[in-house]
Design a protein around this motif. Structure first.
Motif, mmCIF file in Angstrom:
data_model
loop_
_atom_site.group_PDB
_atom_site.id
_atom_site.type_symbol
_atom_site.label_atom_id
_atom_site.label_comp_id
_atom_site.label_asym_id
_atom_site.label_seq_id
_atom_site.Cartn_x
_atom_site.Cartn_y
_atom_site.Cartn_z
ATOM 1 N N THR A 1 -2.887 8.309 3.039
ATOM 2 C CA THR A 1 -4.077 8.318 2.188
ATOM 3 C C THR A 1 -4.819 9.638 2.305
ATOM 4 O O THR A 1 -5.301 10.183 1.298
ATOM 5 C CB THR A 1 -5.009 7.150 2.565
ATOM 6 O OG1 THR A 1 -4.323 5.917 2.422
ATOM 7 C CG2 THR A 1 -6.245 7.132 1.671
ATOM 8 N N LYS B 1 -7.550 -0.040 -0.270
ATOM 9 C CA LYS B 1 -7.668 -1.477 -0.474
ATOM 10 C C LYS B 1 -6.827 -2.255 0.544
ATOM 11 O O LYS B 1 -5.625 -2.006 0.685
ATOM 12 C CB LYS B 1 -7.229 -1.829 -1.901
ATOM 13 C CG LYS B 1 -7.282 -3.312 -2.216
ATOM 14 C CD LYS B 1 -6.753 -3.571 -3.620
ATOM 15 C CE LYS B 1 -6.728 -5.044 -3.958
ATOM 16 N NZ LYS B 1 -6.151 -5.296 -5.306
ATOM 17 N N TYR C 1 -11.449 4.302 -2.596
ATOM 18 C CA TYR C 1 -11.600 2.870 -2.322
ATOM 19 C C TYR C 1 -10.363 2.107 -2.782
ATOM 20 O O TYR C 1 -9.887 1.193 -2.091
ATOM 21 C CB TYR C 1 -12.845 2.337 -3.026
ATOM 22 C CG TYR C 1 -13.022 0.842 -2.884
ATOM 23 C CD1 TYR C 1 -13.530 0.293 -1.713
ATOM 24 C CD2 TYR C 1 -12.680 -0.019 -3.923
ATOM 25 C CE1 TYR C 1 -13.683 -1.081 -1.576
ATOM 26 C CE2 TYR C 1 -12.832 -1.384 -3.802
ATOM 27 C CZ TYR C 1 -13.333 -1.913 -2.624
ATOM 28 O OH TYR C 1 -13.484 -3.267 -2.493
ATOM 29 N N LYS C 2 -9.812 2.483 -3.926
ATOM 30 C CA LYS C 2 -8.605 1.827 -4.426
ATOM 31 C C LYS C 2 -7.420 2.086 -3.501
ATOM 32 O O LYS C 2 -6.609 1.191 -3.228
ATOM 33 C CB LYS C 2 -8.275 2.326 -5.839
ATOM 34 C CG LYS C 2 -9.279 1.908 -6.908
ATOM 35 C CD LYS C 2 -8.889 2.500 -8.251
ATOM 36 C CE LYS C 2 -9.910 2.160 -9.337
ATOM 37 N NZ LYS C 2 -9.538 2.788 -10.631
ATOM 38 N N LEU C 3 -7.316 3.322 -3.006
ATOM 39 C CA LEU C 3 -6.207 3.666 -2.119
ATOM 40 C C LEU C 3 -6.288 2.906 -0.795
ATOM 41 O O LEU C 3 -5.271 2.555 -0.204
ATOM 42 C CB LEU C 3 -6.199 5.172 -1.850
ATOM 43 C CG LEU C 3 -5.825 6.080 -3.024
ATOM 44 C CD1 LEU C 3 -6.013 7.544 -2.634
ATOM 45 C CD2 LEU C 3 -4.387 5.843 -3.467
ATOM 46 N N PRO D 1 -4.732 9.437 -9.514
ATOM 47 C CA PRO D 1 -6.136 9.705 -9.189
ATOM 48 C C PRO D 1 -6.593 11.103 -9.609
ATOM 49 O O PRO D 1 -7.716 11.286 -10.078
ATOM 50 C CB PRO D 1 -6.186 9.544 -7.664
ATOM 51 C CG PRO D 1 -5.037 8.647 -7.336
ATOM 52 C CD PRO D 1 -3.973 8.992 -8.322
ATOM 53 N N ARG E 1 0.819 -1.216 0.000
ATOM 54 C CA ARG E 1 0.000 0.000 0.000
ATOM 55 C C ARG E 1 0.851 1.263 0.000
ATOM 56 O O ARG E 1 0.499 2.252 -0.635
ATOM 57 C CB ARG E 1 -0.924 0.013 1.216
ATOM 58 C CG ARG E 1 -2.127 -0.898 1.141
ATOM 59 C CD ARG E 1 -3.122 -0.438 0.066
ATOM 60 N NE ARG E 1 -2.795 -0.974 -1.247
ATOM 61 C CZ ARG E 1 -3.233 -0.467 -2.379
ATOM 62 N NH1 ARG E 1 -4.023 0.590 -2.370
ATOM 63 N NH2 ARG E 1 -2.914 -1.001 -3.535
ATOM 64 N N ALA F 1 1.932 1.911 -3.441
ATOM 65 C CA ALA F 1 0.798 2.312 -4.273
ATOM 66 C C ALA F 1 0.385 3.749 -3.977
ATOM 67 O O ALA F 1 0.097 4.535 -4.895
ATOM 68 C CB ALA F 1 -0.382 1.367 -4.036
ATOM 69 N N LEU G 1 -14.450 6.127 -5.891
ATOM 70 C CA LEU G 1 -13.797 4.914 -6.395
ATOM 71 C C LEU G 1 -12.287 4.973 -6.189
ATOM 72 O O LEU G 1 -11.654 3.965 -5.841
ATOM 73 C CB LEU G 1 -14.112 4.735 -7.883
ATOM 74 C CG LEU G 1 -15.580 4.434 -8.231
ATOM 75 C CD1 LEU G 1 -15.753 4.377 -9.743
ATOM 76 C CD2 LEU G 1 -16.024 3.124 -7.598
ATOM 77 N N GLU G 2 -11.696 6.148 -6.388
ATOM 78 C CA GLU G 2 -10.249 6.292 -6.206
ATOM 79 C C GLU G 2 -9.848 6.102 -4.745
ATOM 80 O O GLU G 2 -8.824 5.478 -4.451
ATOM 81 C CB GLU G 2 -9.782 7.661 -6.709
ATOM 82 C CG GLU G 2 -9.902 7.864 -8.208
ATOM 83 C CD GLU G 2 -9.054 6.893 -8.998
ATOM 84 O OE1 GLU G 2 -8.001 6.458 -8.483
ATOM 85 O OE2 GLU G 2 -9.438 6.560 -10.135
#
Length: 230
Positions: free
Chosen positions: A208, A133, A129-131, A97, A57, A60, A126-127
């Motif tokens: 985040t 994860k 949520y991806k971060l 993002p 993470r 990412a 949505l972005e």
């Protein structure tokens, strides 16, 4: 590695000598009995999972936070000059993002501002949520690891008291120490794993939040651009 001193007497001179004994981490794990080994094995698996998620993470999020400082200036130039396709192409070529949110807004130009804002907000959800994860797994490990360690504590104390009960109160100190040993080693292991997971979780949440703040700032800047008089 832990050191212990043991007193011994020299048979030749009668002098008392001290001997140092070492206790390695491996000894700590395997000398506590089957229950201790099983619980510490589970905790080590949880630690591996926590560390894997943390580093996966963190890389990412670091990649998501990178964006050219001149990106919004280029978008501004393209939008004000009516070059929407060039703006979309720039967003598609920028893997971040912020670029994906901007692309969603550019594709909605010509529609009511509320519709554009809603599209950007949905894309932002949505972005985020991806971060985030798998980050919740770290929180689970942070809470569960100490409890699993305390489970080992309870099991160890049960073993110690069971030994006392079955021996009619004449249990040997070695037998009692084995149960207490199991209790202490699992507690320490659980706390170590829980602390590492807790620190990792909070660090990821903080990183985040910074990316989300950057996304929000760029979204506001893009909407302000659409409100500017031509």
């Amino acid at each position: 590695m832990m050191l212990f001193q043991d007193m011994a007497q020299d048979p030749a001179t009668g002098d008392v000598m001290s001997e140092e004994k070492t206790l390695s981490v491996i000894d700590l794990i395997f000398n506590g009995g089957t229950g201790s080994v099983l619980i510490i094995t589970v905790l080590f698996i949880m630690l591996f999972i926590a560390l894997y998620i943390y580093f996966e993470r963190i890389f990412a999020i670091k990649a998501a936070s990178k964006i050219d400082s001149n990106f919004m200036n280029q978008i501004r130039d393209y939008v004000t000059s009516g070059k929407l396709e060039a703006a979309k192409l720039l967003c598609a070529q920028t893997d971040s993002p912020v670029a994906r949110l901007t692309e969603k807004g550019v594709s909605r130009i010509g529609k009511p501002l509320d519709d554009i804002n809603t599209a950007i907000e949905n894309a932002g959800t949505l972005e985020v949520y991806k971060l985030e994860k798998n980050v919740s797994i770290l929180a689970t490990v942070a809470g569960a690891a100490p409890m699993i360690g305390f489970l080992g504590t309870v099991i160890g104390m049960i073993l110690a008291f069971h030994e006392m009960a079955t021996s009619g109160g004449q249990a040997e100190m070695g037998s009692l120490a084995s149960g207490i040993y199991t209790a202490m080693t699992t507690t320490v292991a659980g706390l170590i794993v829980g602390i590492i997971a807790y620190i990792g979780y909070n660090h990821l949440v903080n990183r985040t939040d910074k990316v989300v703040h950057k996304m929000e700032a760029n979204a506001v800047e893009f909407l302000d651009l659409l409100n500017e008089p031509l």
